[in-house]
Design a protein around this motif. Structure first.
Motif, short mmCIF file in Angstrom:
data_model
loop_
_atom_site.label_atom_id
_atom_site.label_comp_id
_atom_site.label_asym_id
_atom_site.label_seq_id
_atom_site.Cartn_x
_atom_site.Cartn_y
_atom_site.Cartn_z
N ASP A 376 -38.30 -60.03 -30.21
CA ASP A 376 -37.47 -60.52 -29.11
C ASP A 376 -36.98 -61.92 -29.47
N GLU A 377 -35.66 -62.11 -29.49
CA GLU A 377 -35.09 -63.38 -29.93
C GLU A 377 -35.57 -64.55 -29.07
N TYR A 378 -35.83 -64.29 -27.78
CA TYR A 378 -36.29 -65.36 -26.88
C TYR A 378 -37.61 -65.94 -27.38
N PHE A 379 -38.54 -65.07 -27.73
CA PHE A 379 -39.84 -65.54 -28.18
C PHE A 379 -39.80 -65.99 -29.65
N VAL A 380 -38.97 -65.33 -30.45
CA VAL A 380 -38.84 -65.72 -31.85
C VAL A 380 -38.29 -67.14 -31.95
N SER A 381 -37.33 -67.48 -31.08
CA SER A 381 -36.74 -68.83 -31.11
C SER A 381 -37.76 -69.90 -30.75
N GLN A 382 -38.78 -69.53 -29.99
CA GLN A 382 -39.84 -70.47 -29.63
C GLN A 382 -41.00 -70.44 -30.63
N LYS A 383 -40.83 -69.63 -31.68
CA LYS A 383 -41.82 -69.52 -32.75
C LYS A 383 -43.19 -69.09 -32.21
N LEU A 384 -43.16 -68.21 -31.22
CA LEU A 384 -44.40 -67.69 -30.67
C LEU A 384 -44.88 -66.49 -31.48
N HIS A 385 -46.15 -66.44 -31.71
CA HIS A 385 -46.75 -65.30 -32.39
C HIS A 385 -48.17 -65.13 -31.87
#
Length: 571
Positions: A376-385
């Motif tokens: 999901d680009e929203y979470f990817v942009s926040q570098k969440l993993h």
């Protein structure tokens, strides 16, 4: 089915020469207030001695500069050679050995010996170490009684802390407060306590598990490995011929090894803080357990399972993520901090989920949520993993543990690192009692005012004012010479009213579990009988009713695990 774990080559190329740790550089500081210049030494690993700041004394109270560092995020409180975490290199080492080389090849016993004594053991050393831990696997009956006597609905971590402090009470000759500060000066005494703690920790955890699930514990098996014996105590139900599934043993062994040590984490810092005062080792261990229980620490693994239970189904994952984006709920188990263990834990979680053959549908929810967040680009942009706690929760779930028990597993794992830090702190000549400085921001000086001269202050919310319980009212009246019979009648009326309300609501059984005979004794019995009954009930009124009402909540959440244990010994 046996789970084979091969993690060779999982971690990236570390590259570069080892940091030169013995060289010393310096930092030149110009004090703009006085124009004075100071030279402060810096170690090769980038550490500045806070004591060097004391020479800068202009202004303040003349005691020298101090550092304001909430959470000690930029402060090194101890020098340690036990483990090193380098997130930028994807590296976590135990005494210099990458964790990726240990998982799948090294047993927990070997890893514990490595952490505590500095090197991997040879065959003779390992055999002696394992034998020592096996001899100390049994806990005193008084400790088992303490765990069993914990209130209904107690969290397993509360039982663990109670059990550890009870252990300390069983060995007063090893308590510096009793035997003197020099009692831990002997390496033999230190090693004896370490063997006791490492040996008894899984047994104590097994007692808390059976307290949670309402089942009967099994005595430890001396011929088994650390993880296998732990599972045996949880699952065997008294059957000495029972053996846990090999894949479960391999998975739990890997989980324990991965969580055995993690540098100066919150729980380790808490343990070293208490140990610095000279407190007995069991109280220090209980402090580590207490800190680990926090939802911002090891308790986050439990929060992950609560989140997954709330989602319920893979079909609900998209809607849940929309709620997260709208700030209507929180995403547990995800963060931006890299952890070298995550790659290994993810593979372990996937392998265990496959080996469990879909034993728990929430495992599929967890995997679906993980994939959705990572794409999901929203979470990817926040570098969440996912964090290591997320994958630990998946492993615990696939192994069939109740969510309340997850943090206990982490405590069983981390005890090796705690013992290593305790032993290291005793030998460190720089160890001092931990007394962090504060930045005082209150009134500098005020004078006492007699009551007659004080001005009326704005009404404050008196949150500390609580209603007096019926038990307190009764005992206060009895001790003050008031009519004990009248006090008892007031208590009885209160409890009888509560019993009637409970019965009307379908609860039955009376308020707080009181019988008619108990109510009669409270209403018309003698002072001595009423007091005795009050003590036997453990208090009356709000405390008693609240305590007993919490019990079925835990029992209800654990029924599935009780059925699984009774029917299939898990899987």
């Amino acid at each position: 089915m046996e789970l084979h774990i091969d993690y060779n080559g999982v971690y990236g190329l570390m590259g570069g020469a080892e940091k030169e740790r013995c060289s010393t550089n310096s930092l030149t500081v110009l004090d703009s207030r006085t124009g004075a210049e100071y030279t402060l030494g810096i170690s090769g690993s980038g550490i500045l001695s806070a004591q060097a700041l004391k020479q800068i004394k202009a202004g303040g109270d003349g005691a020298g500069l101090r550092v304001y560092d909430p959470g000690y995020t930029c402060t090194a409180a101890a020098a340690s050679s036990i483990s090193n975490l380098d997130a930028t290199q994807g590296l976590l080492t135990y005494r210099g050995i990458p964790i990726q080389e240990l998982v799948g090849q090294c047993s927990y016993h070997e890893a514990a010996y490595l952490l505590i004594y500095g090197d991997l053991p040879d065959s003779a050393q390992l055999a002696a170490f394992v034998e020592s831990l096996s001899r100390h696997a049994f806990v005193p009956s008084t400790v088992a009684a303490v765990v069993a006597a914990m209130p209904a609905g107690s969290h397993p971590m509360a039982c663990m802390m109670a059990g550890l402090t009870a252990l300390g009470a069983c060995y007063p000759s090893q308590n510096p407060a009793v035997a003197g500060m020099s009692v831990y000066g002997s390496p033999e005494v230190q090693d004896h306590q370490i063997a006791r703690i490492l040996g008894k920790m899984p047994t104590l955890a097994a007692l808390t598990f059976h307290k949670l699930c309402g089942s009967l514990p099994t005595l430890p098996h001396a011929a088994m490995g650390y993880a296998e014996n732990f599972l045996y105590m949880l699952q065997a139900q008294g059957d000495s011929s029972y053996r846990p599934a090999p894949w479960m043993v391999s998975a739990l062994e890997a989980l324990l090894l991965l969580h055995a040590e993690h540098g100066m984490s919150c729980c380790t810092a808490a343990l070293r803080h208490l140990a610095s005062s000279g407190v007995d080792v069991y109280t220090a261990m209980a402090a580590g357990v207490g800190a680990l229980h926090g939802p911002l620490h090891g308790g986050s693994s439990e929060a992950v399972l609560d989140m997954l239970q709330a989602i319920g189904s893979t079909d609900n994952v998209p809607g849940f993520l929309q709620q997260v984006k709208a700030c209507q709920t929180e995403l547990a188990g995800f963060g931006a901090t890299a952890d070298p263990r995550c790659i290994i834990m993810r593979k372990l979680a996937e392998d265990v989920a496959a080996a469990a053959a879909g034993s728990d549908p929430l495992v599929q929810v967890a995997l679906a949520l993980q994939d959705a967040v990572l794409h999901d680009e929203y979470f990817v942009s926040q570098k969440l993993h996912p964090t290591v706690d997320y994958y630990s929760a998946l492993v615990c779930m696939a192994l069939g543990f109740p969510s309340e028990f997850n943090t206990v597993l982490l405590a069983v794992a981390r005890v090796a690192g705690w013992c290593a830090h305790w032993k290291e702190s005793l030998a460190d000549p720089d160890t001092k009692i931990a007394r962090p400085q504060q930045d005082y921001r209150g009134p500098w000086l005020r004078h006492y005012q007699p009551m007659t001269t004080r001005q009326l202050q704005q009404q404050r919310q008196q949150s500390w004012c609580v209603a007096v319980s019926t038990a307190s009212s009764f005992f206060a009246a009895a001790s003050s010479g008031a009519s004990a019979a009248a006090a008892a009648q007031r208590v009885a009326r209160s409890r009888a009213a509560a019993a009637a309300a409970a019965a009307a609501a379908g609860g039955g059984g009376g308020a707080g579990g009181c019988t008619a005979e108990q109510l009669e004794k409270w209403a018309g019995g003698s002072t001595a009988a009423a007091v005795a009954e009050g003590l036997a009930l453990g208090g009356a009124g709000e405390e008693c009713n609240t305590e007993l009402s919490e019990g079925p909540v835990i029992v209800k959440k654990s029924n599935a695990y009780k059925r699984r244990i009774a029917g299939e010994k898990w899987l």
